[in-house]
Enzyme design. Structure first.
Site, PDB file in Angstrom:
ATOM      1  N   SER A   1       0.822  -1.666  -0.043  1.00 35.51           N
ATOM      2  CA  SER A   1      -0.044  -0.086   0.566  1.00 35.51           C
ATOM      3  C   SER A   1       0.947   1.139   0.187  1.00 35.51           C
ATOM      4  O   SER A   1       1.735   0.907   0.371  1.00 35.51           O
ATOM      5  CB  SER A   1      -0.771   0.348   0.973  1.00 35.51           C
ATOM      6  OG  SER A   1      -0.670  -0.124   2.576  1.00 35.51           O
ATOM      7  N   LYS A   2       0.058   2.771  -0.407  1.00 41.87           N
ATOM      8  CA  LYS A   2       1.248   3.831  -0.379  1.00 41.87           C
ATOM      9  C   LYS A   2       1.197   3.873   0.921  1.00 41.87           C
ATOM     10  O   LYS A   2       2.453   4.536   0.972  1.00 41.87           O
ATOM     11  CB  LYS A   2      -0.018   4.634  -0.781  1.00 41.87           C
ATOM     12  CG  LYS A   2       0.740   6.440  -0.860  1.00 41.87           C
ATOM     13  CD  LYS A   2      -0.380   7.371  -0.640  1.00 41.87           C
ATOM     14  CE  LYS A   2      -0.410   8.325   0.068  1.00 41.87           C
ATOM     15  NZ  LYS A   2       0.140   8.605   1.327  1.00 41.87           N
ATOM     16  N   ARG A   3       1.181   3.179   2.064  1.00 45.26           N
ATOM     17  CA  ARG A   3       1.457   3.464   3.638  1.00 45.26           C
ATOM     18  C   ARG A   3       2.928   2.738   4.067  1.00 45.26           C
ATOM     19  O   ARG A   3       3.477   3.371   4.096  1.00 45.26           O
ATOM     20  CB  ARG A   3       0.903   3.612   4.507  1.00 45.26           C
ATOM     21  CG  ARG A   3       0.225   4.272   4.975  1.00 45.26           C
ATOM     22  CD  ARG A   3      -1.133   4.260   6.170  1.00 45.26           C
ATOM     23  NE  ARG A   3      -2.589   3.841   5.951  1.00 45.26           N
ATOM     24  CZ  ARG A   3      -3.652   2.554   5.948  1.00 45.26           C
ATOM     25  NH1 ARG A   3      -2.428   1.675   6.723  1.00 45.26           N
ATOM     26  NH2 ARG A   3      -3.657   2.742   5.295  1.00 45.26           N
TER      27      ARG A   3
ATOM     28  N   GLY B   1       5.040   2.232   1.506  1.00 44.12           N
ATOM     29  CA  GLY B   1       6.316   3.280   0.546  1.00 44.12           C
ATOM     30  C   GLY B   1       6.569   4.104   1.713  1.00 44.12           C
ATOM     31  O   GLY B   1       7.539   4.685   2.086  1.00 44.12           O
TER      32      GLY B   1
ATOM     33  N   TYR C   1       3.282   5.672  -6.321  1.00 47.14           N
ATOM     34  CA  TYR C   1       3.511   6.099  -7.313  1.00 47.14           C
ATOM     35  C   TYR C   1       4.138   6.038  -8.400  1.00 47.14           C
ATOM     36  O   TYR C   1       5.795   6.073  -7.666  1.00 47.14           O
ATOM     37  CB  TYR C   1       2.783   7.343  -7.208  1.00 47.14           C
ATOM     38  CG  TYR C   1       1.757   7.201  -5.947  1.00 47.14           C
ATOM     39  CD1 TYR C   1       0.567   6.192  -5.781  1.00 47.14           C
ATOM     40  CD2 TYR C   1       0.425   8.374  -5.041  1.00 47.14           C
ATOM     41  CE1 TYR C   1      -0.752   6.334  -4.337  1.00 47.14           C
ATOM     42  CE2 TYR C   1      -0.190   8.780  -4.391  1.00 47.14           C
ATOM     43  CZ  TYR C   1      -1.037   7.341  -3.893  1.00 47.14           C
ATOM     44  OH  TYR C   1      -1.841   7.281  -3.708  1.00 47.14           O
TER      45      TYR C   1
END
Ligand code: GLU
Length: 503
Positions: A260-262, A264, A272
């Site tokens: 997930s973005k978190r 990263g 992204y």
């Protein structure tokens, strides 16, 4: 392949584009190009509550950066438009009503408050086979009550009526036969109170309207497949059904769940494709592009997340990927994301790219660091000297900035403690007698001979020379640097450092 291949990438414009989304776009694209088909971008913007300003343009830019060009899109409409779901709004109700009339769906008039109260009573409440007869809908109300509510424009949704005790089966191109038990699926909303379709209805109506032949989408959509399959059947389109492939998840580095973005943010790498600024909060999320990834490398590393060509080959151009791509070689298992490996791909791409392919990117990096280089030829020479040392495009700033701008900070402390008057004398002589027309190899020989004549070991003066020219202990062959800088600049940097060392 007997029908024309038409595939779509169907993102919702809700924010930044996750690398998993780009991989989905890429696999669709590769499949289309492999089969001389059409790759479509369709914007799924029917959820007004999640719509984010600017997200569509951002998705278009990300695809363009990756070189994944849609054949049809909102920006380049073909004969199967509209390419934004919201623009197809008027047509969805008729399909939802067709389903009501044929007994496969029903009107539900329950208010938000009623549903909240129900959920408070029953925490695991699902609107479906077990509960639908206790709710306020066209299955429990009389025909005239329903007609009256509709005539009054009472807020309502249309829900699919999931059949009891059925097995829904389809053959996934990656997973083989997959079967679902309809008792485990709730009565999803198809048409919302605002007249917009939900994803489930819109995706089926649009895939048919756009004559989509194959669907590649993330594994997270697999649980929705039985709803979609039933809708294709219930709408009378069963024999036009596309083929489905649910792509393996991209997992966190430790393999524990979806990346997930978190993750990263937590682990310090981008998730992204490109920088994304949330228009409401102003928060910036970094992307691969701005971090210094080449689009060719980004596409290459994504292709290898869940696919390989059956050999050890890892470096592929986009055209090579098109040639080698096959659905049979997509794995079922999730692919762990490894940022070190991602950087390895970028390093390989930088190392192996011709200088002409790097020059524009390096110019951009340099100018954002405030370094202006007007001499393209000199820049090309510098790039050739250092490209093996750059993992990210942004590394070019530190790896070759000193060719154009004298270092600001010298790590003098690394050489000062062992500095002697003999060394000063050596460097003064070296600078004065520098024969810049000699080759780098000849310069090295002369340098070593001079050191010997002054009773110094070459090793004692080699590092100081590098420090004086570069500012640190890095860079390509030091005599290549001397040649590049030329006599005057080399003398200037040596003199400056000597003044510091002798201050
Ligand atoms: N709009 C969905 C998404 O955001 C598309 C899923 C599909 O491809 O069916 O991923």
């Amino acid at each position: 392949m007997n029908k024309e291949v038409r595939v779509r990438f169907a993102p919702s414009p809700t924010g930044g584009l996750h690398l998993g989304g780009v991989r989905t776009a890429l696999f669709n694209y590769l499949f289309a190009k492999k089969h001389n088909g059409t790759f479509i971008l369709r914007v799924e913007d029917t959820d007004q509550t999640r719509f984010v300003e600017g997200a569509e343009e951002y998705i278009v830019d990300c695809l363009a950066w990756c070189g994944i060009a849609p054949d049809e899109s909102p920006q380049k409409p073909g004969a199967f438009g509209p390419y934004r779901q919201s623009e197809r709004k008027p047509s969805y109700r008729q399909y939802a009503e067709q389903l009501v009339n044929s007994g496969y769906a029903y009107y539900a008039f329950d208010t938000a408050e009623e549903l909240t109260a129900k959920r408070a009573q029953e925490p695991n409440f699902l609107y479906g086979q077990k509960s639908r007869m206790q709710m306020r809908n066209s299955l429990t109300l009389t025909q005239s009550e329903v007609s009256e509510l509709l005539a009054q424009n009472a807020p309502h949704v249309i829900r699919i009526k999931m059949p009891a005790n059925e097995q829904v089966t389809f053959t996934d191109m990656i997973r083989g036969e997959v079967t679902f038990d309809t008792n485990l699926v709730d009565d999803k909303v198809l048409l919302k109170a605002d007249g917009m379709p939900t994803y489930h209805l819109a995706v089926v109506v649009d895939d048919r309207a756009m004559q989509i032949s194959h669907i590649f989408r993330g594994e997270e959509w697999l649980p929705s497949a039985p709803i979609h399959l039933l809708l294709w059947e219930y709408l009378g389109w069963g024999d036009e059904m596309p083929n489905w492939a649910h792509l393996p998840l991209i997992l966190k580095p430790d393999g524990n769940g979806k990346l997930s973005k978190r993750d990263g943010d937590r682990l310090g790498f981008p998730v992204y494709a490109m920088n994304w600024t949330d228009p409401k909060t102003g928060d910036l999320t970094k992307g691969f592009k701005e971090l210094g990834f080449m689009p060719e490398a980004f596409v290459n590393l994504l292709a290898l997340l869940g696919w390989n060509d059956g050999t050890d080959k890892e470096i592929f151009t986009l055209n090579e990927l098109i040639d080698s791509f096959s659905v049979e070689r997509i794995s079922k298992a999730g692919a762990k994301f490894d940022f070190e490996k991602a950087k390895w791909f970028n390093h390989e791409w930088i190392k192996n790219s011709p200088v002409e392919q790097l020059i524009a990117n390096v110019q951009t990096e340099l100018s954002s660091a405030g370094i202006t280089v007007t001499d393209g030829e000199k820049l090309a020479t510098a790039i050739a000297l250092v490209k093996d040392r750059c993992t990210l495009l942004s590394d070019f700033v530190s790896q070759l900035g000193y060719f154009f701008v004298a270092p600001q900070d010298y790590d003098i402390s690394a050489i000062a403690p062992k500095w002697t008057a003999e060394k000063t004398n050596f460097f003064e002589t070296f600078a004065q007698t520098l024969n810049i027309d000699a080759s780098a190899a000849e310069l090295e020989t002369e340098f070593k001979a001079l050191a010997e004549s002054k009773s110094l070991k070459a090793g004692e003066v080699m590092l100081p020379l590098r420090m004086m020219l570069v500012g640190g202990k890095f860079g390509p062959g030091v005599f290549d640097i001397v040649k590049f800088l030329g006599k005057e600049e080399t003398q200037k940097r040596i003199a400056y450092c000597l003044s510091k060392l002798n201050a």
